[in-house]
Motif scaffolding. Structure first.
Motif, PDB file in Angstrom:
ATOM      1  N   ASP A  21       0.869  -1.173   0.000  1.00  0.00           N
ATOM      2  CA  ASP A  21       0.000   0.000   0.000  1.00  0.00           C
ATOM      3  C   ASP A  21       0.907   1.224   0.000  1.00  0.00           C
ATOM      4  O   ASP A  21       1.523   1.557   1.024  1.00  0.00           O
ATOM      5  N   SER A  71       8.100   6.801   5.254  1.00  0.00           N
ATOM      6  CA  SER A  71       8.791   5.607   4.786  1.00  0.00           C
ATOM      7  C   SER A  71      10.286   5.745   5.079  1.00  0.00           C
ATOM      8  O   SER A  71      10.785   6.822   5.403  1.00  0.00           O
ATOM      9  N   ASP A 110       0.216   4.224   0.034  1.00  0.00           N
ATOM     10  CA  ASP A 110      -0.273   5.330   0.858  1.00  0.00           C
ATOM     11  C   ASP A 110       0.193   5.205   2.299  1.00  0.00           C
ATOM     12  O   ASP A 110      -0.043   6.108   3.107  1.00  0.00           O
ATOM     13  N   GLN A 111       0.828   4.075   2.628  1.00  0.00           N
ATOM     14  CA  GLN A 111       1.342   3.833   3.967  1.00  0.00           C
ATOM     15  C   GLN A 111       2.864   3.686   3.904  1.00  0.00           C
ATOM     16  O   GLN A 111       3.427   3.378   2.851  1.00  0.00           O
ATOM     17  N   PRO A 112       3.557   3.920   5.038  1.00  0.00           N
ATOM     18  CA  PRO A 112       5.026   3.826   5.024  1.00  0.00           C
ATOM     19  C   PRO A 112       5.531   2.471   4.549  1.00  0.00           C
ATOM     20  O   PRO A 112       4.974   1.426   4.871  1.00  0.00           O
ATOM     21  N   ALA A 134       5.351   6.773   0.575  1.00  0.00           N
ATOM     22  CA  ALA A 134       4.682   7.767   1.407  1.00  0.00           C
ATOM     23  C   ALA A 134       5.653   8.418   2.393  1.00  0.00           C
ATOM     24  O   ALA A 134       6.659   7.812   2.784  1.00  0.00           O
TER      25      ALA A 134
END
Length: 278
Positions: free
Chosen positions: A158, A195, A160-162, A192
């Protein structure tokens, strides 16, 4: 991991090898496997590895320290809340792979491995067959879009996530004409904020004479090497805030002496660092 027809004593039993692999030309992934004590290598790889060791007598120690850096950095990222990893140039499966480290710490961790080397891909595919949270993409890391758009990548990660972006012991195979800074920036821009980039590579700053000999040895392989200076490696972290202790020899990057991770930093051969994306 063992494969039918292949062990330390009979590593040249090649009936299992995927079609089209040129066993006459050694690869860096199989050389690294040999240095770490693995069995997924062939006669020409071992011949190259012995020349590598002659050029750099500390080669096995360097490989071990780089592998230890990978373990420590993944564990740090898990502690920071990262639960997904993109491991570029992941190499041939050996004990202590990223999914083993991360999923032991948190079974929900997801890992996408990337390697263009055929044996690394074949063995990773076998090893991960029963693991729905880990997969491998066969691709060249210098072609970021092929990796970022791969169905396996999009299915498991994903963006959109780290994400933990791992480039451990692989970037010294990226030639200057591939624009290393732009390559790292392309991956950085895809992940993102929050990260992390965990990065290590060979340098001439440490043991320069040995490094020069290694560069000559690797010219005969499919993976010539391009060592970089501390300044050049630090510059690749543009857009990331470096975590302490910064870019340092692998032996000095948060050593865990309980795992015998210490050592003479002047003999480390490789710089390592971890940065957090702003």
């Amino acid at each position: 991991m063992s494969v039918p027809g292949m062990d330390r004593a009979g590593a040249d039993a090649t009936s299992w090898v995927p079609d089209g692999i040129d066993l006459e030309r050694p690869s860096a992934a199989r050389l690294y496997d040999y240095l770490l004590g693995g069995a997924h290598n062939f006669a020409h790889d071992r011949e190259l590895a012995e020349r590598f060791i002659k050029a750099q007598p500390n080669a096995r120690e360097i490989a071990r320290h780089n592998r230890s850096f990978l373990r420590r950095s993944v564990l740090m990222l898990v502690e920071r809340g990262v639960r997904q990893f993109l491991d570029l140039g992941s190499g041939i499966p050996t004990v202590g792979n990223v999914h083993e480290i991360a999923q032991t710490a948190d079974p929900t961790s997801r890992v996408v491995y990337v390697d263009y080397e055929e044996v690394a891909y074949a063995h990773s595919t076998l090893m991960l067959a029963d693991n729905p949270l880990a997969t491998i993409v066969q691709a060249d890391l210098t072609r970021p879009q092929d990796i970022l758009d791969a169905p396996q990548t999009r299915e498991l990660l994903d963006f959109d996530q780290p994400i933990g972006l791992l480039m451990a012991g692989v970037f010294h195979f990226v030639p200057p004409e591939k624009d290393p800074a732009a390559l790292v920036a392309r991956y950085r821009d895809a992940i993102a904020p929050g990260s992390y980039l965990a990065f290590s590579q060979f340098t001439r700053d440490l043991m320069p004479a040995e490094m020069d000999r290694v560069v000559e040895v690797m010219k005969s392989s499919r993976d010539p090497m391009y060592p970089r200076s501390l300044a050049e490696i630090t510059a690749l972290f543009a857009g990331f805030d470096l975590e302490e202790p910064g870019v340092v020899p692998t032996a000095l990057w948060r050593p865990d002496l309980g795992f015998d991770d210490g050592g003479d930093p002047n003999r480390a051969g490789i710089y390592a660092g971890v940065g957090r994306k702003r």
